[in-house]
Design an enzyme around this catalytic site. Structure first.
Site, PDB file in Angstrom:
ATOM      1  N   ARG A  97       0.834  -1.214   0.000  1.00  0.00           N
ATOM      2  CA  ARG A  97       0.000   0.000   0.000  1.00  0.00           C
ATOM      3  C   ARG A  97       0.856   1.247   0.000  1.00  0.00           C
ATOM      4  O   ARG A  97       1.970   1.253   0.512  1.00  0.00           O
ATOM      5  CB  ARG A  97      -0.962   0.014   1.192  1.00  0.00           C
ATOM      6  CG  ARG A  97      -0.319   0.080   2.570  1.00  0.00           C
ATOM      7  CD  ARG A  97      -0.103   1.496   3.073  1.00  0.00           C
ATOM      8  NE  ARG A  97       0.202   1.519   4.507  1.00  0.00           N
ATOM      9  CZ  ARG A  97       0.952   2.426   5.103  1.00  0.00           C
ATOM     10  NH1 ARG A  97       1.537   3.381   4.417  1.00  0.00           N
ATOM     11  NH2 ARG A  97       1.160   2.397   6.405  1.00  0.00           N
TER      12      ARG A  97
ATOM     13  N   GLU B 217      -7.206   7.898   6.614  1.00  0.00           N
ATOM     14  CA  GLU B 217      -6.088   8.646   7.217  1.00  0.00           C
ATOM     15  C   GLU B 217      -5.365   9.503   6.182  1.00  0.00           C
ATOM     16  O   GLU B 217      -4.800  10.542   6.504  1.00  0.00           O
ATOM     17  CB  GLU B 217      -5.105   7.681   7.903  1.00  0.00           C
ATOM     18  CG  GLU B 217      -4.020   8.404   8.674  1.00  0.00           C
ATOM     19  CD  GLU B 217      -3.047   7.462   9.375  1.00  0.00           C
ATOM     20  OE1 GLU B 217      -1.836   7.727   9.292  1.00  0.00           O
ATOM     21  OE2 GLU B 217      -3.492   6.484  10.007  1.00  0.00           O
TER      22      GLU B 217
ATOM     23  N   ARG C 140      -5.537   5.952  -0.029  1.00  0.00           N
ATOM     24  CA  ARG C 140      -4.703   4.808   0.331  1.00  0.00           C
ATOM     25  C   ARG C 140      -4.868   3.814  -0.798  1.00  0.00           C
ATOM     26  O   ARG C 140      -5.962   3.283  -1.004  1.00  0.00           O
ATOM     27  CB  ARG C 140      -5.215   4.150   1.618  1.00  0.00           C
ATOM     28  CG  ARG C 140      -4.611   4.611   2.921  1.00  0.00           C
ATOM     29  CD  ARG C 140      -3.196   4.117   3.105  1.00  0.00           C
ATOM     30  NE  ARG C 140      -2.479   4.949   4.073  1.00  0.00           N
ATOM     31  CZ  ARG C 140      -2.393   4.664   5.367  1.00  0.00           C
ATOM     32  NH1 ARG C 140      -2.990   3.614   5.859  1.00  0.00           N
ATOM     33  NH2 ARG C 140      -1.700   5.451   6.156  1.00  0.00           N
TER      34      ARG C 140
ATOM     35  N   CYS D 202       0.584  11.713   8.196  1.00  0.00           N
ATOM     36  CA  CYS D 202       1.479  11.325   9.296  1.00  0.00           C
ATOM     37  C   CYS D 202       2.917  11.351   8.804  1.00  0.00           C
ATOM     38  O   CYS D 202       3.253  10.678   7.822  1.00  0.00           O
ATOM     39  CB  CYS D 202       1.132   9.926   9.790  1.00  0.00           C
ATOM     40  SG  CYS D 202       2.180   9.425  11.163  1.00  0.00           S
TER      41      CYS D 202
ATOM     42  N   THR E 192       5.472   9.930   9.688  1.00  0.00           N
ATOM     43  CA  THR E 192       6.159   8.628   9.644  1.00  0.00           C
ATOM     44  C   THR E 192       5.973   7.951   8.286  1.00  0.00           C
ATOM     45  O   THR E 192       6.717   7.052   7.932  1.00  0.00           O
ATOM     46  CB  THR E 192       5.658   7.670  10.750  1.00  0.00           C
ATOM     47  OG1 THR E 192       4.293   7.323  10.495  1.00  0.00           O
ATOM     48  CG2 THR E 192       5.780   8.294  12.120  1.00  0.00           C
TER      49      THR E 192
ATOM     50  N   ARG F  93       4.087   0.492   2.379  1.00  0.00           N
ATOM     51  CA  ARG F  93       4.265  -0.663   3.255  1.00  0.00           C
ATOM     52  C   ARG F  93       4.031  -1.907   2.408  1.00  0.00           C
ATOM     53  O   ARG F  93       2.921  -2.154   1.948  1.00  0.00           O
ATOM     54  CB  ARG F  93       3.265  -0.600   4.411  1.00  0.00           C
ATOM     55  CG  ARG F  93       3.480  -1.702   5.423  1.00  0.00           C
ATOM     56  CD  ARG F  93       2.670  -1.482   6.709  1.00  0.00           C
ATOM     57  NE  ARG F  93       2.943  -2.589   7.615  1.00  0.00           N
ATOM     58  CZ  ARG F  93       2.262  -3.729   7.606  1.00  0.00           C
ATOM     59  NH1 ARG F  93       1.241  -3.912   6.808  1.00  0.00           N
ATOM     60  NH2 ARG F  93       2.607  -4.709   8.421  1.00  0.00           N
TER      61      ARG F  93
ATOM     62  N   ARG G 288       5.076  -8.097  12.532  1.00  0.00           N
ATOM     63  CA  ARG G 288       3.884  -7.870  13.350  1.00  0.00           C
ATOM     64  C   ARG G 288       3.126  -9.179  13.469  1.00  0.00           C
ATOM     65  O   ARG G 288       3.269 -10.052  12.615  1.00  0.00           O
ATOM     66  CB  ARG G 288       2.930  -6.880  12.679  1.00  0.00           C
ATOM     67  CG  ARG G 288       3.421  -5.465  12.576  1.00  0.00           C
ATOM     68  CD  ARG G 288       2.376  -4.608  11.905  1.00  0.00           C
ATOM     69  NE  ARG G 288       2.806  -3.223  11.750  1.00  0.00           N
ATOM     70  CZ  ARG G 288       2.094  -2.299  11.110  1.00  0.00           C
ATOM     71  NH1 ARG G 288       0.939  -2.604  10.557  1.00  0.00           N
ATOM     72  NH2 ARG G 288       2.535  -1.055  11.017  1.00  0.00           N
TER      73      ARG G 288
ATOM     74  N   GLU H 197      -1.344  -3.962  13.847  1.00  0.00           N
ATOM     75  CA  GLU H 197      -0.233  -3.322  14.546  1.00  0.00           C
ATOM     76  C   GLU H 197      -0.041  -3.822  15.970  1.00  0.00           C
ATOM     77  O   GLU H 197       1.038  -4.133  16.403  1.00  0.00           O
ATOM     78  CB  GLU H 197      -0.469  -1.807  14.569  1.00  0.00           C
ATOM     79  CG  GLU H 197       0.792  -1.041  14.743  1.00  0.00           C
ATOM     80  CD  GLU H 197       0.805   0.235  13.904  1.00  0.00           C
ATOM     81  OE1 GLU H 197       1.599   1.095  14.242  1.00  0.00           O
ATOM     82  OE2 GLU H 197       0.018   0.339  12.949  1.00  0.00           O
TER      83      GLU H 197
END
Length: 355
Positions: A112, A211, A215, A263, A265, A272, A302, A307
């Site tokens: 993604r 978010e 996405r 975000c 990060t 990802r 993970r 998460e």
């Protein structure tokens, strides 16, 4: 206006480390142009909660410029980049060598990225009208996508119950109620302006106004990471071209920070790339040791429930750790090579532990 310097509850967060009173005071009266965002809104999660690692979100691309002293410090710390670093994107799948080896027990592959369209706010700051405009623009653009990427857009507003249940069963639906996203401002006017697109084969998926504005997800069963990346690259280009044709607008791409996400990060590739893989030997050898090994290989392991979802049996979600400072091709290559390495080692641990 952000008012006086606040108490930051997340005392160990990057916000607590880098947002000093001096820095706060320099920008506390700024409201960004695109959606009137402030430094107080940006730091809301770190101020409200005591469990944040990063703790800051951008409400629009302007935040990264207007509050650059703070964002730059946090981004350099989190991503380990230098102050003068530049980011290069590369989505050319032909540069990837090899694939997940035959016999590696990979259940599924998913890659993604996030994308934001220039001129609209990011999820924490986007205005009600901007959100509706993004949805309209994207759903129109997606209706013109052809071939194996073609599919349907399902708005969350007024969604038919049978459609909703099917999306839940497919694990495609995103829902409201996340405390972090709520405090960050991402769940305002829920569910208006949000929705999900997927192609007929359910291998290409887009979340709209979650978010991030977009996405974009490519996924399928098995371990053909290269094939999944090829589809993602093709899909991003198709959507980007279609949006550009509709509106004349591009995705937000920053010379220093790559693709803009809400975000910090996720800056850079925002990518990802992950596989669900069985590692029984490593599980026997010790999960803490697997985690340390993944760190060496630049991977993030993970549990297969997300998460903080903990662990189920010996199946792990293994993904690239880095986002910024490396190209997409580099990160996918690292993930392919490292998963092959992990499984080779797994067979050795199985032997050693007499499995």
């Amino acid at each position: 206006m952000s008012g006086e310097f606040p108490v930051i509850q997340s005392a160990h967060s990057l916000v607590a480390k880098h947002v000093t009173k001096e820095r706060w005071d320099r920008v506390k009266d700024i409201e960004t142009k695109t959606c009137g965002f402030t430094i107080a809104k940006a730091c809301a999660c770190a101020i409200e909660f005591d469990n944040q690692h990063c703790g800051i979100y951008a409400g629009d691309w302007d935040c990264y410029k207007d509050f650059s002293e703070i964002f730059d410090a946090i981004i350099q710390d989190y991503h380990g980049i230098s102050a003068d670093a530049k980011h290069t994107s590369d989505m050319d799948a032909t540069k990837i060598t090899g694939n997940i080896n035959e016999g590696v027990p990979v259940h599924s592959t998913r890659i993604r990225v996030g994308r934001s369209i220039d001129g609209f706010g990011l999820s924490p700051g986007i205005t009600k009208q901007q959100r509706i405009d993004v949805e309209k623009l994207v759903s129109t653009a997606l209706s013109k996508v052809t071939g194996d990427l073609a599919g349907s857009y399902y708005p969350l507003t007024g969604m038919d119950e049978a459609v909703r249940q099917q999306l839940v069963d497919d694990h495609f639906l995103f829902v409201s109620g996340d405390r972090n996203l709520t405090v960050a401002g991402m769940e305002r006017d829920w569910p208006e302006g949000r929705g999900i697109f997927h192609n007929d084969k359910k291998t290409f998926l887009i979340w709209v106004n979650e978010e991030d504005q977009l996405r974009i997800i490519s996924m399928q069963m098995g371990g053909d990471v290269r094939g999944v990346f090829e589809r993602l690259a093709k899909g991003i280009k198709a959507v980007g071209d279609s949006v550009k044709q509709e509106s004349g607008k591009d995705f937000c791409l920053d010379a220093k920070y790559g693709y803009i996400h809400s975000c910090p990060t996720n800056l850079g590739t925002g990518m990802r790339a992950s596989v669900h893989v069985d590692l029984p030997g490593w599980t026997q050898h010790g999960v803490a040791k697997l985690q340390a090994r993944c760190e060496e290989l630049h991977l993030q392991p993970r549990g297969t429930r997300g998460e903080s979802g903990g662990q189920t049996g010996c199946t792990y979600d293994i993904s690239n750790k880095h986002r910024l400072g490396y190209s997409e091709v580099q990160l996918v290559q690292v993930m392919i090579d490292a998963v092959n390495t992990l499984y080779k080692e797994d067979l050795e641990w199985q032997k050693k532990h007499g499995m």
